[in-house]
Design a protein around this motif. Sequence first.
Motif, mmCIF file in Angstrom:
data_model
loop_
_atom_site.group_PDB
_atom_site.id
_atom_site.type_symbol
_atom_site.label_atom_id
_atom_site.label_comp_id
_atom_site.label_asym_id
_atom_site.label_seq_id
_atom_site.Cartn_x
_atom_site.Cartn_y
_atom_site.Cartn_z
ATOM 1 N N GLY A 1 0.707 -1.313 0.009
ATOM 2 C CA GLY A 1 0.078 -0.009 -0.015
ATOM 3 C C GLY A 1 0.963 1.394 0.036
ATOM 4 N N GLU A 2 2.070 1.380 0.189
ATOM 5 C CA GLU A 2 2.979 2.529 0.095
ATOM 6 C C GLU A 2 3.512 2.814 -1.152
ATOM 7 O OE1 GLU A 2 5.641 3.000 3.847
ATOM 8 O OE2 GLU A 2 6.071 0.909 3.428
ATOM 9 N N TYR A 3 3.302 4.018 -1.376
ATOM 10 C CA TYR A 3 3.702 4.452 -2.875
ATOM 11 C C TYR A 3 5.321 4.671 -3.119
ATOM 12 C CZ TYR A 3 -0.943 5.626 -4.131
ATOM 13 O OH TYR A 3 -2.243 5.122 -4.610
ATOM 14 N N ILE A 4 5.843 4.122 -3.955
ATOM 15 C CA ILE A 4 7.052 4.283 -4.196
ATOM 16 C C ILE A 4 7.451 5.856 -4.972
ATOM 17 C CG2 ILE A 4 9.098 3.423 -5.624
ATOM 18 C CD1 ILE A 4 7.084 0.683 -5.710
ATOM 19 N N PHE A 5 6.343 5.973 -5.765
ATOM 20 C CA PHE A 5 6.511 7.489 -6.384
ATOM 21 C C PHE A 5 5.057 7.622 -7.206
ATOM 22 C CE2 PHE A 5 8.582 4.929 -9.796
ATOM 23 C CZ PHE A 5 7.690 4.845 -10.619
ATOM 24 N N ARG A 6 4.779 8.904 -7.239
ATOM 25 C CA ARG A 6 3.316 9.142 -7.684
ATOM 26 C C ARG A 6 3.522 9.929 -8.966
ATOM 27 N NH1 ARG A 6 -0.703 8.818 -3.814
ATOM 28 N NH2 ARG A 6 -0.197 8.649 -1.786
ATOM 29 N N ARG B 1 3.005 1.619 -6.842
ATOM 30 C CA ARG B 1 2.548 1.379 -5.243
ATOM 31 C C ARG B 1 2.952 -0.106 -4.921
ATOM 32 N NH1 ARG B 1 -3.555 2.218 -4.616
ATOM 33 N NH2 ARG B 1 -3.673 0.225 -5.639
ATOM 34 N N ALA B 2 3.324 -0.452 -3.681
ATOM 35 C CA ALA B 2 3.569 -1.552 -3.344
ATOM 36 C C ALA B 2 2.341 -2.413 -3.201
ATOM 37 C CB ALA B 2 4.451 -1.722 -2.131
ATOM 38 N N GLY B 3 2.094 -3.612 -4.170
ATOM 39 C CA GLY B 3 0.944 -4.307 -3.827
ATOM 40 C C GLY B 3 1.151 -5.492 -2.925
ATOM 41 N N THR B 4 2.188 -5.840 -2.544
ATOM 42 C CA THR B 4 2.592 -6.630 -1.411
ATOM 43 C C THR B 4 3.725 -5.888 -0.499
ATOM 44 O OG1 THR B 4 4.333 -7.899 -2.559
ATOM 45 C CG2 THR B 4 1.907 -8.682 -2.552
ATOM 46 N N ASP B 5 4.257 -6.538 0.500
ATOM 47 C CA ASP B 5 5.455 -6.050 1.030
ATOM 48 C C ASP B 5 6.663 -6.224 -0.050
ATOM 49 O OD1 ASP B 5 4.040 -5.520 3.344
ATOM 50 O OD2 ASP B 5 5.094 -7.112 4.446
ATOM 51 N N VAL B 6 7.524 -5.165 -0.295
ATOM 52 C CA VAL B 6 8.358 -5.369 -1.456
ATOM 53 C C VAL B 6 9.805 -4.922 -0.999
ATOM 54 C CG1 VAL B 6 6.828 -4.839 -3.438
ATOM 55 C CG2 VAL B 6 8.004 -3.013 -2.367
ATOM 56 N N ARG B 7 10.652 -5.727 -1.695
ATOM 57 C CA ARG B 7 12.236 -5.202 -1.593
ATOM 58 C C ARG B 7 12.580 -5.031 -2.909
ATOM 59 N NH1 ARG B 7 15.397 -9.637 1.108
ATOM 60 N NH2 ARG B 7 14.316 -9.089 2.901
ATOM 61 N N LEU B 8 12.997 -3.645 -3.253
ATOM 62 C CA LEU B 8 13.514 -2.987 -4.361
ATOM 63 C C LEU B 8 15.117 -2.789 -4.313
ATOM 64 C CD1 LEU B 8 10.582 -0.481 -4.803
ATOM 65 C CD2 LEU B 8 10.633 -2.872 -5.438
ATOM 66 N N LEU B 9 15.540 -2.622 -5.389
ATOM 67 C CA LEU B 9 16.998 -2.181 -5.672
ATOM 68 C C LEU B 9 16.703 -0.815 -6.503
ATOM 69 C CD1 LEU B 9 19.991 -2.116 -5.547
ATOM 70 C CD2 LEU B 9 19.980 -3.407 -7.922
ATOM 71 N N GLN B 10 17.062 0.363 -5.662
ATOM 72 C CA GLN B 10 16.797 1.772 -6.164
ATOM 73 C C GLN B 10 18.249 2.060 -6.753
ATOM 74 O OE1 GLN B 10 16.461 4.592 -2.968
ATOM 75 N NE2 GLN B 10 15.392 5.953 -4.185
ATOM 76 N N ILE B 11 18.103 2.275 -8.135
ATOM 77 C CA ILE B 11 19.002 2.972 -8.744
ATOM 78 C C ILE B 11 19.017 4.463 -8.833
ATOM 79 C CG2 ILE B 11 20.649 2.462 -10.840
ATOM 80 C CD1 ILE B 11 19.273 -0.368 -10.894
#
Length: 114
Positions: A39-44, A98-108
């Motif tokens: 539910g958290e947004y990565i960006f809008r 938006r995170a559909g589930t708990d997510v782990r991302l690599l941010q570049i």
Amino acid sequence: MANPVFKTTGGPGGSGGTISSGPAPGAGRKGYALELKAGEYIFREGDLGTEMYIINEGKVEILNQVGDEEQVLAVLEKGDFFGEMSVLEDLPRAASARAGTDVRLLQINGSTFD
């Protein structure tokens, strides 16, 4: 949509979150692990983009604002990447992520491509 906001790598198959204490393994100094709850947004949509993301774990929804509602354009999974168009083209975000589930991302960071 003329310029896709996301790409899929055919791998198996949300702004907030916390950045880990250091670079992700093998990522060097310009890549960081980012963990977000469902539910958290990565960006809008409309945000300026300075990072792209690779999904290491979980699912991410790509959304467009249509009137008063958000429409899901795609659901991305482990191995998929997104957000690169804003970084490479120096344009505002064309959609929200938006995170559909708990997510782990690599941010570049975009400076990786300079």
